[in-house]
Scaffold this motif. Structure first.
Motif, PDB file in Angstrom:
ATOM      1  N   LEU A 322     -17.754  17.356  58.453  1.00 61.60           N
ATOM      2  CA  LEU A 322     -16.751  16.422  57.950  1.00 61.60           C
ATOM      3  C   LEU A 322     -15.962  17.036  56.791  1.00 61.60           C
ATOM      4  O   LEU A 322     -14.727  16.954  56.756  1.00 61.60           O
ATOM      5  CB  LEU A 322     -17.428  15.127  57.494  1.00 61.60           C
ATOM      6  N   VAL A 323     -16.659  17.650  55.848  1.00 62.16           N
ATOM      7  CA  VAL A 323     -15.991  18.255  54.686  1.00 62.16           C
ATOM      8  C   VAL A 323     -15.087  19.401  55.130  1.00 62.16           C
ATOM      9  O   VAL A 323     -13.967  19.564  54.623  1.00 62.16           O
ATOM     10  CB  VAL A 323     -17.038  18.730  53.660  1.00 62.16           C
ATOM     11  N   ALA A 324     -15.553  20.206  56.095  1.00 63.35           N
ATOM     12  CA  ALA A 324     -14.738  21.316  56.597  1.00 63.35           C
ATOM     13  C   ALA A 324     -13.492  20.798  57.310  1.00 63.35           C
ATOM     14  O   ALA A 324     -12.396  21.354  57.148  1.00 63.35           O
ATOM     15  CB  ALA A 324     -15.565  22.187  57.537  1.00 63.35           C
ATOM     16  N   PHE A 325     -13.649  19.747  58.100  1.00 62.10           N
ATOM     17  CA  PHE A 325     -12.493  19.165  58.777  1.00 62.10           C
ATOM     18  C   PHE A 325     -11.479  18.640  57.764  1.00 62.10           C
ATOM     19  O   PHE A 325     -10.264  18.820  57.931  1.00 62.10           O
ATOM     20  CB  PHE A 325     -12.929  18.032  59.705  1.00 62.10           C
ATOM     21  N   ARG A 326     -11.950  18.011  56.713  1.00 67.17           N
ATOM     22  CA  ARG A 326     -11.039  17.505  55.684  1.00 67.17           C
ATOM     23  C   ARG A 326     -10.291  18.635  54.997  1.00 67.17           C
ATOM     24  O   ARG A 326      -9.107  18.498  54.677  1.00 67.17           O
ATOM     25  CB  ARG A 326     -11.832  16.682  54.656  1.00 67.17           C
ATOM     26  N   GLU A 327     -10.975  19.752  54.771  1.00 72.60           N
ATOM     27  CA  GLU A 327     -10.313  20.905  54.160  1.00 72.60           C
ATOM     28  C   GLU A 327      -9.226  21.439  55.097  1.00 72.60           C
ATOM     29  O   GLU A 327      -8.113  21.762  54.667  1.00 72.60           O
ATOM     30  CB  GLU A 327     -11.355  21.991  53.856  1.00 72.60           C
ATOM     31  N   MET A 328      -9.545  21.529  56.377  1.00 70.01           N
ATOM     32  CA  MET A 328      -8.557  21.982  57.362  1.00 70.01           C
ATOM     33  C   MET A 328      -7.370  21.032  57.417  1.00 70.01           C
ATOM     34  O   MET A 328      -6.212  21.459  57.476  1.00 70.01           O
ATOM     35  CB  MET A 328      -9.202  22.077  58.746  1.00 70.01           C
ATOM     36  N   HIS A 329      -7.662  19.731  57.381  1.00 71.60           N
ATOM     37  CA  HIS A 329      -6.594  18.726  57.432  1.00 71.60           C
ATOM     38  C   HIS A 329      -5.701  18.817  56.199  1.00 71.60           C
ATOM     39  O   HIS A 329      -4.475  18.725  56.304  1.00 71.60           O
ATOM     40  CB  HIS A 329      -7.225  17.339  57.537  1.00 71.60           C
TER      41      HIS A 329
END
Length: 352
Positions: A322-329
Motif C-alpha cells: 500500500l505504501v509503495a503504491f501511494r509513493e508511485m501514485h
C-alpha cells in the motif's frame, strides 16, 4: 474459504463480544489515546473509504477497459466512456491536455480509497511552482529529452498498468488501510490475520511497483538538479566523483540512487522501498505459509553460501504494498505535470 476482513483479526479462540470491529476499536483507542466516541468516528471514516472501495471493486473490469481505451486511437470514445463513468458531460475536446485531464479525473475517483488526498494535492499544487522557478530553457531541454526517448510516455503507460492490478489485492489491502488510523504501529507485528488470499499472486505486484519507483526517481533527480544546479544532468559531487548525466543515474541500482538526491524537493518515503523483499521476490527466494500467514524470504539467496532468512507477516507485506503504491501514485502526479508542461508550454513554443 477466503476471509473477507475489513480489519486485522487476532488468531486464536474466539471470545464472546470480541468481534473484529470491537477489537479494532480497542486497537485504535490504545494506539491513539482517543476515547470511544472519537474511535467510533474514526472507524466511520474508515468505513466511508471501504464503501467507496466496494463500489469501485465492482466496476474493476470497466475501469481496466477504460484505462486501456485511453491508449487507443479513438480518443472520442475514451472521452465518451470516461464522461459516463464520471457522470459528467462529455468533453468534446480531443486536445491531448484535455484527454489527459479526463484520465486523471478517472484515476482520482477510482483510487481515492487507497490514496492520501493531501499528498496528491500537495504535489499537484507545488509542481507548477517548482517548474516556474527553474531555468525555462533547461527545463524545456529536459522535457524534450524525456519525450524523444519515450521515457515519459512509457513510464506513464507502465504506471497505468499497475492501477487495475491493485484491485487484485483489494481484499487483503482493507486491513492495511485500517493501519492508517492506528499510525502504523506494532499492531502489524502482532498475531493478526487478513484475507487468506494467496501471497504468491501478489508478490510480483510489489516488485513491479518498486521497479516503476526506481524509474520515477529519474524524474525526481532531474528536477532536483534543475532546482539546485540549473541543469537536469548536473549532480552533486559524491566522494570526489560526479555522475555526468541522468542516463548514468538511470542505470544505477535502486539502492544507489537515493544518495544522489541532495537536499531533495520530494520527500522520498523510504518505508515504500524494502529492497531485501524486492530482491528476494525477483530471484524467487520467497516462501509463504498460509497457515500462520508468514512470509520467509532470503535477500541474498541463490549463492553457494546460504543466505540469512528474514520474515514478514502477510499484513506487514500488504501495508508495504500500500505504501509503495501511494509513493508511485504521488510521483505519477509529477508525470502528469510534465505532460501538461509539454502540451501547454513546450509544444507551443516549439511550433512558433
Amino acid at each position: 474459504m477466503d476471509l473477507h476482513l475489513d480489519f486485522p483479526v487476532r488468531s486464536g479462540e474466539y471470545e464472546i463480544g470480541k468481534t473484529p470491529f470491537f477489537m479494532a476499536m480497542d486497537d485504535l483507542r490504545v494506539a491513539t489515546g482517543v476515547d470511544g466516541g472519537k474511535a467510533h468516528a474514526m472507524l466511520q471514516f474508515h468505513n466511508f473509504h471501504l464503501n467507496a472501495l466496494n463500489e469501485m471493486a465492482e466496476k474493476s473490469g470497466e475501469i481496466k477497459r477504460l484505462i486501456n481505451l485511453y491508449h487507443g486511437k479513438n480518443k472520442q470514445l475514451f472521452q465518451k466512456r470516461a464522461a459516463a463513468f464520471l457522470e459528467r458531460p462529455v468533453e468534446k475536446s480531443l486536445l491531448p491536455q484535455d484527454v489527459n485531464a479526463r484520465l486523471y479525473c478517472v484515476i482520482a475517483k477510482v483510487f481515492s480509497p487507497f490514496t492520501v488526498f493531501a499528498h496528491s494535492r500537495e504535489i499537484s499544487e507545488e509542481m507548477p511552482k517548482l517548474m516556474q522557478a527553474m531555468d525555462q530553457e533547461k527545463l524545456s531541454e529536459f522535457i524534450a529529452d524525456l519525450d524523444s526517448s519515450r521515457f515519459l510516455s512509457e513510464l506513464q503507460r507502465d504506471c497505468l498498468k499497475i492501477y487495475p492490478r491493485i484491485f487484485d489485492a483489494e481484499l487483503p489491502l482493507r486491513p492495511a488501510l485500517f493501519l492508517d488510523l492506528t499510525g502504523n504501529t506494532e499492531a502489524e507485528k502482532t498475531a493478526t490475520r487478513v484475507s487468506s488470499q494467496d501471497f504468491s499472486g501478489l508478490k510480483d505486484l510489489y516488485k513491479d511497483v518498486v521497479e516503476i519507483l526506481s524509474r520515477q526517481l529519474v524524474l525526481v533527480a532531474g528536477i532536483n538538479n534543475l532546482l539546485h544546479r540549473a541543469d537536469a544532468n548536473s549532480f552533486k559531487s559524491i566522494d570526489g566523483g560526479t555522475l555526468s548525466n541522468l542516463k548514468k543515474y538511470s542505470a544505477k541500482a535502486l539502492s544507489e540512487k537515493f544518495k544522489y538526491l541532495d537536499d531533495c524537493w520530494f520527500k522520498v518515503d523510504m518505508d515504500a522501498y524494502n529492497l531485501d523483499m524486492r530482491n528476494a521476490i525477483a530471484h524467487n527466494n520467497v516462501n509463504y505459509s498460509g497457515v500462520d500467514q508468514v512470509i520467509t524470504y532470503t535477500p541474498s539467496g541463490g549463492h553457494l553460501e546460504p543466505g540469512s532468512d528474514k520474515t514478514m507477516t502477510f499484513l506487514e507485506f500488504m501495508r508495504l504494498l500500500l505504501v509503495a503504491f501511494r509513493e508511485m501514485h504521488s510521483l505519477h502526479h509529477v508525470i502528469k505535470s510534465f505532460f501538461y508542461y509539454k502540451y501547454l508550454i513546450h509544444d507551443r513554443r516549439a511550433s512558433k
